[in-house]
Design an enzyme around this catalytic site. Sequence first.
Site, short mmCIF file in Angstrom:
data_model
loop_
_atom_site.label_atom_id
_atom_site.label_comp_id
_atom_site.label_asym_id
_atom_site.label_seq_id
_atom_site.Cartn_x
_atom_site.Cartn_y
_atom_site.Cartn_z
N ASP A 25 46.86 12.73 -6.77
CA ASP A 25 46.89 12.88 -8.24
C ASP A 25 47.13 11.54 -8.94
OD1 ASP A 25 46.75 14.25 -10.61
OD2 ASP A 25 48.81 15.03 -10.53
N HIS A 42 38.60 7.82 -10.41
CA HIS A 42 38.21 8.65 -9.25
C HIS A 42 37.55 7.78 -8.18
CE1 HIS A 42 39.53 12.17 -11.24
NE2 HIS A 42 38.58 12.19 -12.17
N LEU A 136 41.75 12.00 14.49
CA LEU A 136 42.31 12.52 13.23
C LEU A 136 41.47 13.67 12.66
CD1 LEU A 136 44.34 12.05 10.83
CD2 LEU A 136 42.59 10.55 9.85
C1 IPE Z 1 45.85 18.81 -8.52
O1 IPE Z 1 45.86 17.89 -9.55
C2 IPE Z 1 44.49 18.92 -7.93
C3 IPE Z 1 44.02 17.76 -7.18
C4 IPE Z 1 44.70 16.66 -6.94
C5 IPE Z 1 42.70 17.87 -6.64
P1 IPE Z 1 45.65 18.30 -11.07
O2 IPE Z 1 45.69 17.05 -11.84
O3 IPE Z 1 44.43 19.14 -11.18
O4 IPE Z 1 46.92 19.21 -11.33
P2 IPE Z 1 47.67 19.55 -12.71
O5 IPE Z 1 46.63 20.06 -13.68
O6 IPE Z 1 48.30 18.30 -13.19
O7 IPE Z 1 48.68 20.58 -12.33
C1 IPE Z 2 43.41 13.61 -9.30
O1 IPE Z 2 43.53 12.77 -10.41
C2 IPE Z 2 41.99 13.90 -8.94
C3 IPE Z 2 41.54 15.27 -9.25
C4 IPE Z 2 42.27 16.21 -9.73
C5 IPE Z 2 40.15 15.57 -8.99
P1 IPE Z 2 43.50 13.33 -11.89
O2 IPE Z 2 42.09 13.32 -12.38
O3 IPE Z 2 44.17 14.64 -11.98
O4 IPE Z 2 44.33 12.22 -12.64
P2 IPE Z 2 45.38 12.44 -13.83
O5 IPE Z 2 46.36 13.45 -13.34
O6 IPE Z 2 44.60 12.91 -15.00
O7 IPE Z 2 46.00 11.10 -14.03
MG MG Z 3 46.08 15.19 -12.34
#
Ligand code: IPE
Ligand code: IPE
Ligand code: MG
Length: 246
Positions: A25, A42, A136
């Site tokens: 995240d 990303h 792995l």
């Molecule tokens: C969780 O992150 C999903 C992934 C890392 C793929 P999100 O960014 O979607 O989660 P919330 O919305 O902050 O809970």
């Molecule tokens: C995690 O990073 C990747 C996915 C959920 C696909 P985020 O896109 O949720 O990044 P933040 O949380 O907005 O910083």
């Molecule tokens: Mg996120």
Amino acid sequence: MGNVKDGSEYPSLARIPAHVGMIMDGNGRWARQRNLPRLAGHRAGMEALRIILRAAAEFGIPIVTLYAFSTENWKRPQHEVQGLMQLLGESLDKEVAKLHENGAQIRCIGDLSPLPDELQRKIHDAEELTRNNSGLLVNLALNYGGRQEIVKAVREIVALGVPPEEITADLISRHLYTSDLPDPDLIIRTSGEFRTSNFLLWQSAYAEFYISPVYWPDFGKKELYQALVEFGRRERRYGGLTDSTE
Ligand code: IPE
Ligand code: IPE
Ligand code: MG
């Protein structure tokens, strides 16, 4: 620890988890901090993943499950969802041969049917190519949701006509995507968020959680090592007692 650059020595670890889940995240916030579009975050996240997989293998972790796209992530703008799907495909193109060479086995968990056909094909090819590898195990959670997974399991069990008294926790585990894997010992979430966001709900009953404040694109070998050190210090009781609490 001395020099912490890649390739330097890391003192050996007390305990290595058999299975580590990672909630990758913070890509969006990493990008915003740099005035970049979210997709640049990303993209940087994919690069971090490549480094983490190499580090996981070096530390001797047998299984990693990576939360790449949740069942709720479809709520994001179409542009971001499409960009993520594209990036996943590109990363598979770039990384699968190398992972295969290193003996990694690639698998996906989640409902892959709504993913673009081309991406589904790439996933299928990667799984087939690496299915007999014993290094792995890289388990990618794509369009994955813990609740969706439990619903799927219940539907399968009901469809089999299993009588109520034969429904056990073990039977439910056997109908999850992770049926042949041990439960995760450690779940790492980056970006300082303290929630599961629907990741491995059933399997994480006794997982140790480690929250790193670092955004995923900056989460590297050193950060993974720190998480493993912390894991080695945790006292796992599973509801029972250990010597130090008796
Ligand atoms: C969780 O992150 C999903 C992934 C890392 C793929 P999100 O960014 O979607 O989660 P919330 O919305 O902050 O809970
Ligand atoms: C995690 O990073 C990747 C996915 C959920 C696909 P985020 O896109 O949720 O990044 P933040 O949380 O907005 O910083
Ligand atoms: Mg996120």
